[in-house]
Motif scaffolding. Structure first.
Motif, PDB file in Angstrom:
ATOM      1  N   ALA B  14       0.857  -1.179   0.000  1.00 21.18           N
ATOM      2  CA  ALA B  14       0.000   0.000   0.000  1.00 21.18           C
ATOM      3  C   ALA B  14       0.892   1.228   0.000  1.00 21.18           C
ATOM      4  CB  ALA B  14      -0.897  -0.006   1.232  1.00 21.18           C
ATOM      5  N   LEU B  15       0.851   1.999  -1.056  1.00 18.57           N
ATOM      6  CA  LEU B  15       1.721   3.161  -1.164  1.00 18.57           C
ATOM      7  C   LEU B  15       0.887   4.418  -1.279  1.00 18.57           C
ATOM      8  CD1 LEU B  15       4.508   2.079  -3.615  1.00 18.57           C
ATOM      9  CD2 LEU B  15       4.762   2.809  -1.260  1.00 18.57           C
ATOM     10  N   LEU B  16       1.321   5.470  -0.615  1.00 14.20           N
ATOM     11  CA  LEU B  16       0.635   6.744  -0.779  1.00 14.20           C
ATOM     12  C   LEU B  16       1.245   7.486  -1.953  1.00 14.20           C
ATOM     13  CD1 LEU B  16       0.129   7.946   2.860  1.00 14.20           C
ATOM     14  CD2 LEU B  16      -1.606   7.351   1.179  1.00 14.20           C
ATOM     15  N   LEU B  17       0.544   7.520  -3.040  1.00 14.00           N
ATOM     16  CA  LEU B  17       1.029   8.239  -4.213  1.00 14.00           C
ATOM     17  C   LEU B  17       0.199   9.499  -4.331  1.00 14.00           C
ATOM     18  CD1 LEU B  17       0.990   5.115  -6.479  1.00 14.00           C
ATOM     19  CD2 LEU B  17       2.970   6.081  -5.331  1.00 14.00           C
ATOM     20  N   THR B  18       0.821  10.578  -4.715  1.00 13.01           N
ATOM     21  CA  THR B  18       0.025  11.797  -4.873  1.00 13.01           C
ATOM     22  C   THR B  18      -0.830  11.681  -6.126  1.00 13.01           C
ATOM     23  OG1 THR B  18       1.882  12.789  -6.005  1.00 13.01           O
ATOM     24  CG2 THR B  18       1.642  13.284  -3.673  1.00 13.01           C
ATOM     25  N   ALA B  19      -1.955  12.398  -6.142  1.00  5.99           N
ATOM     26  CA  ALA B  19      -2.878  12.313  -7.270  1.00  5.99           C
ATOM     27  C   ALA B  19      -2.147  12.649  -8.558  1.00  5.99           C
ATOM     28  CB  ALA B  19      -4.053  13.250  -7.071  1.00  5.99           C
ATOM     29  N   ALA B  20      -2.356  11.837  -9.566  1.00 12.81           N
ATOM     30  CA  ALA B  20      -1.575  11.976 -10.788  1.00 12.81           C
ATOM     31  C   ALA B  20      -2.218  12.946 -11.762  1.00 12.81           C
ATOM     32  CB  ALA B  20      -1.444  10.628 -11.456  1.00 12.81           C
ATOM     33  N   SER B  21      -1.396  13.662 -12.495  1.00  9.23           N
ATOM     34  CA  SER B  21      -1.917  14.575 -13.504  1.00  9.23           C
ATOM     35  C   SER B  21      -1.615  14.011 -14.879  1.00  9.23           C
ATOM     36  CB  SER B  21      -1.258  15.939 -13.350  1.00  9.23           C
ATOM     37  OG  SER B  21      -0.792  16.406 -14.584  1.00  9.23           O
ATOM     38  N   ASP B 301     -12.637  14.807 -11.707  1.00 10.38           N
ATOM     39  CA  ASP B 301     -11.447  14.273 -12.375  1.00 10.38           C
ATOM     40  C   ASP B 301     -11.623  12.839 -12.866  1.00 10.38           C
ATOM     41  OD1 ASP B 301      -9.965  16.559 -12.215  1.00 10.38           O
ATOM     42  OD2 ASP B 301      -9.010  16.028 -10.316  1.00 10.38           O
ATOM     43  N   TYR B 302     -12.863  12.341 -12.854  1.00 13.73           N
ATOM     44  CA  TYR B 302     -13.104  10.951 -13.256  1.00 13.73           C
ATOM     45  C   TYR B 302     -12.503  10.631 -14.630  1.00 13.73           C
ATOM     46  CZ  TYR B 302     -15.650   6.813 -14.813  1.00 13.73           C
ATOM     47  OH  TYR B 302     -15.970   5.580 -15.306  1.00 13.73           O
ATOM     48  N   PHE B 303     -12.757  11.492 -15.614  1.00 12.73           N
ATOM     49  CA  PHE B 303     -12.266  11.184 -16.961  1.00 12.73           C
ATOM     50  C   PHE B 303     -10.748  11.346 -17.059  1.00 12.73           C
ATOM     51  CE2 PHE B 303     -16.776  11.835 -17.726  1.00 12.73           C
ATOM     52  CZ  PHE B 303     -17.059  10.649 -18.389  1.00 12.73           C
ATOM     53  N   LYS B 304     -10.211  12.298 -16.283  1.00 11.65           N
ATOM     54  CA  LYS B 304      -8.746  12.401 -16.240  1.00 11.65           C
ATOM     55  C   LYS B 304      -8.148  11.107 -15.696  1.00 11.65           C
ATOM     56  CE  LYS B 304      -8.311  17.367 -15.550  1.00 11.65           C
ATOM     57  NZ  LYS B 304      -8.156  18.360 -14.480  1.00 11.65           N
ATOM     58  N   ALA B 305      -8.806  10.552 -14.697  1.00 13.79           N
ATOM     59  CA  ALA B 305      -8.299   9.302 -14.117  1.00 13.79           C
ATOM     60  C   ALA B 305      -8.314   8.179 -15.157  1.00 13.79           C
ATOM     61  CB  ALA B 305      -9.130   8.910 -12.894  1.00 13.79           C
ATOM     62  N   GLN B 306      -9.359   8.164 -16.005  1.00 15.40           N
ATOM     63  CA  GLN B 306      -9.419   7.156 -17.064  1.00 15.40           C
ATOM     64  C   GLN B 306      -8.254   7.308 -18.034  1.00 15.40           C
ATOM     65  OE1 GLN B 306     -11.633   4.606 -17.101  1.00 15.40           O
ATOM     66  NE2 GLN B 306     -12.276   5.469 -15.145  1.00 15.40           N
ATOM     67  N   VAL B 307      -7.952   8.557 -18.384  1.00 10.94           N
ATOM     68  CA  VAL B 307      -6.855   8.797 -19.329  1.00 10.94           C
ATOM     69  C   VAL B 307      -5.516   8.456 -18.667  1.00 10.94           C
ATOM     70  CG1 VAL B 307      -5.673  10.519 -20.742  1.00 10.94           C
ATOM     71  CG2 VAL B 307      -8.176  10.548 -20.569  1.00 10.94           C
ATOM     72  N   TYR B 308      -5.371   8.879 -17.408  1.00 14.33           N
ATOM     73  CA  TYR B 308      -4.165   8.534 -16.634  1.00 14.33           C
ATOM     74  C   TYR B 308      -3.948   7.027 -16.674  1.00 14.33           C
ATOM     75  CZ  TYR B 308      -1.505   7.469 -12.360  1.00 14.33           C
ATOM     76  OH  TYR B 308      -0.602   6.975 -11.459  1.00 14.33           O
ATOM     77  N   ASN B 309      -5.029   6.287 -16.442  1.00 12.14           N
ATOM     78  CA  ASN B 309      -4.917   4.834 -16.387  1.00 12.14           C
ATOM     79  C   ASN B 309      -4.622   4.225 -17.757  1.00 12.14           C
ATOM     80  OD1 ASN B 309      -5.080   2.455 -14.724  1.00 12.14           O
ATOM     81  ND2 ASN B 309      -6.882   1.938 -15.952  1.00 12.14           N
ATOM     82  N   ALA B 310      -5.173   4.841 -18.812  1.00 10.38           N
ATOM     83  CA  ALA B 310      -4.889   4.340 -20.162  1.00 10.38           C
ATOM     84  C   ALA B 310      -3.406   4.513 -20.482  1.00 10.38           C
ATOM     85  CB  ALA B 310      -5.757   5.058 -21.195  1.00 10.38           C
ATOM     86  N   VAL B 311      -2.809   5.600 -20.004  1.00 10.41           N
ATOM     87  CA  VAL B 311      -1.372   5.802 -20.214  1.00 10.41           C
ATOM     88  C   VAL B 311      -0.572   4.823 -19.349  1.00 10.41           C
ATOM     89  CG1 VAL B 311       0.568   7.400 -19.867  1.00 10.41           C
ATOM     90  CG2 VAL B 311      -1.602   8.247 -20.819  1.00 10.41           C
TER      91      VAL B 311
END
Lengths: 406, 406
Positions: B14-21, B301-311
């Motif tokens: 379990a890692l605390l990662l800052t929210a990704a852009s 940021d839901y759609f940003k999260a989708q794009v983040y995850n696609a990358v």
């Protein structure tokens, strides 16, 4: 991690049962809740157009315009039944490696190309067939065909990808070999068919997987991934004439080979039922399989076999489920199926039970099977079985992918 | 059966990662094989009509006439997050038992009724939702609705069926607890959420499953299987006005209850990354999970999260797969996803590797995740990620069942 060790047995049973008859009864019994019988609809497969290319590839197009998507699915004779002796797993390896590199693209480039259009692309194999499938949005049909043709016609089988695949396959096999359900089914098929390829484990064995070389894959691909007897189904939002032209552009250059030949088949001689017991000390339950050689795909009794199976074990109102689970509570599930093939495929009934009720569950399963041989099926039960088959069909073919898979 | 015993470790991290852009890059790098960028299509969800019954049930109809089939799918707030403490598995048990008996039908009679029309009927549950689904041919929509309403409104939870379910669930759990992949994911969710229900095992624990009583199921059903916030999707070969009338006939008498309330959520406090190691001596490979609390479903940021995850990890051309598998050969697979929920769901990256390369695979995964935080994504890669999302969507909704599931 500590496992409670329960002594348990694992049964695989090969029984010679005589061919079953599903003749209507003379004196129908009434069932507990007779649903009002309705006429059996005329279920039809969607209209299709087809064309055969000079190299033998048969192209079948089914237009289906509800969504802007197209499924491309190739089927050919490149399944495990054509593997050389000692090379179990070769058909699956060849299929799995197709999208892992071509003459002009690395595995990564293939992945990027198909992901870029949000599609999917892959290949697999079964008893007799090899399959390659692409799904794309309809504006990308040309890209989909180009990628599909690239992996089918020009795979490069990179050594590094073969090693990755082998490591993963060996690890998957190790997990399967701990799975009582996998072991029971594999043991049954092997026992039913003896040395005939239908009984061979499609996933291979640790020894056969380790023996596979790049040359094996290249040779298998060259010999069996040929257009002669192949069928390419194009299903979805596409015009038939346009689809034929595009397929011809991408697959017209596929070189003809020689046709695949199955080894000659002879039903293994067996004079009495055989019982195989596999001891798996840590198994939670006993897996039970009962089977025998049955009928080929093109047998005139094919539909009778479907009805027989609907009465016996196709669903949770069929006899096996009803007797083993509902009436006696010996298992959470029970069922049966026919696996059709060019040469006679096999019939399998399966269930599972607690160790202490294993013998009883097995006895009940055999009684149910014998009962169906000896006593005509009451008319309402027969009607229900036929309705189940005709009612399920439209649900199976409601998608382009579902149709392309038939 | 002898197992080669390989010493191996199982990591849950379990890692605390800052929210990704996922902001576009200022200076796009060119990739090895840049596919020609194309305009991103306007993908649309099919048109629908909706109506809310007086009891609160929202009925959504999507007409889809390609095949004579209809999917009925009910979704409501009856998932594991509403279980009382110590009763993990209750939501799943309640759903699983719905089609195992109603006030007027035994399990067998339900099975016979749905099999007679070749349909399917069942229920399940997830983190927050309960689901009940029927698929039937369109001439049988009334029968499908009647059966669906019967199991949802009037289940009888017979003791004998509960015991069968419990035995099967305990046996399934025993198998899962031998599965490194299941263990790693369960440990991560538990660690990320602490005591909050999102981290609870949906399948329950041996102790909680043994503690479930018929009264528990009856009470859970009475409290949470209510129409207030429920949605019933009717998708397929049906006319909307006709569908509304039929639904009203079968579900109009469903009594309103009180709304489900999630327990208040607070992000668990964590000051530094935590590493959990689960030793599984017979594991073939190490399963690796990396995760943290992420965003709720309705986050802007839901759609940003989708794009983040696609990358990052949605497919086999994304960075995790590319770095861990393609470039370094440390695993056969690697990926990531966001699990959305009403309160913040979680992000998870996962891969697996041979014991000796475990630390390296973990390091690379963390580097890839940190790299995406620190450096803007090159424009072509961002375009590819967006294309993947828009291209996949029509393939996901091409069936009535696919649409009803969204």
């Amino acid at each position: 991690m500590k496992t409670t060790r329960i002594r348990s047995a694992l049964f695989g049973l090969a029984l010679l049962l005589t061919a079953a008859s599903a003749a209507p009864a003379q004196t129908p019994k009434t069932k507990a809740t007779p649903p009002a019988p309705k006429p059996i609809e005329d279920v039809r497969f969607p209209a299709f157009q087809q064309k055969t290319l000079p190299n033998g590839l048969r192209v079948v197009v089914i237009e289906h315009h509800e969504q802007p998507a197209v499924t491309l699915r190739l089927v050919l004779d490149a399944g495990k039944s054509f593997e050389p002796a000692g090379k179990a797993g070769l058909a699956g390896a060849t299929a799995a490696l197709l999208n892992q590199g071509t003459e002009s693209r690395s595995a990564q480039q293939i992945a990027e190309a198909i992901d870029f259009i949000g599609g999917s692309l892959g290949a697999s194999s079964s008893i007799e067939s090899g399959f390659a499938t692409a799904q794309v949005t309809s504006d990308q049909i040309d890209r989909g065909l180009e990628l599909l043709a690239d992996i089918i016609l020009r795979p490069s089988f990179p050594e590094a990808e073969i090693e990755r695949w082998r490591r993963q396959a060996l690890s998957g096999l190790q997990i399967s070999q701990e799975d009582p359900s996998y072991l029971a089914s594999a043991a049954l098929a092997r026992r039913v068919y003896g040395d005939y390829p239908y009984g061979r484990p499609g996933e291979g064995t640790p020894e056969s997987l380790r023996s596979l070389t790049r040359d094996d894959l290249v040779a298998y691909h060259k010999r069996y991934w040929v257009p002669n007897e192949a069928i390419l189904a194009v299903v979805g939002d596409v015009k038939a004439a346009d689809a034929f032209a595009r397929v011809e552009r991408h697959f017209g250059g596929w070189t003809k080979g020689s046709e695949a030949k199955l080894p000659p088949f002879e039903v293994p001689k067996r004079t009495k039922p055989e019982i195989i017991v596999i001891d798996k000390p840590d198994a939670v339950q006993t897996e039970i399989r009962i089977g025998q050689v049955a009928i080929p795909f093109r047998d005139p009794d094919y539909f009778k076999a479907q009805v027989y199976n609907a009465v016996l074990g196709a669903n949770s109102s069929a006899r096996l489920f009803n007797e083993i689970r509902n009436k006696r509570g010996l298992s959470y599930g029970a069922g049966s199926w026919f696996r059709e093939a060019t040469n006679p495929g096999w019939f399998q009934a399966s269930t599972f039970s607690k160790t202490e009720s294993t013998v009883e569950a097995l006895k009940v399963a055999l009684e149910v099977i014998r009962g169906l041989e000896q006593t005509p099926v009451p008319e309402p039960e027969l009607t229900a079985a036929k309705r189940f088959i005709t009612g399920s069909f439209p649900l199976e073919i409601e998608t382009p992918n579902g149709i392309a898979t038939r």
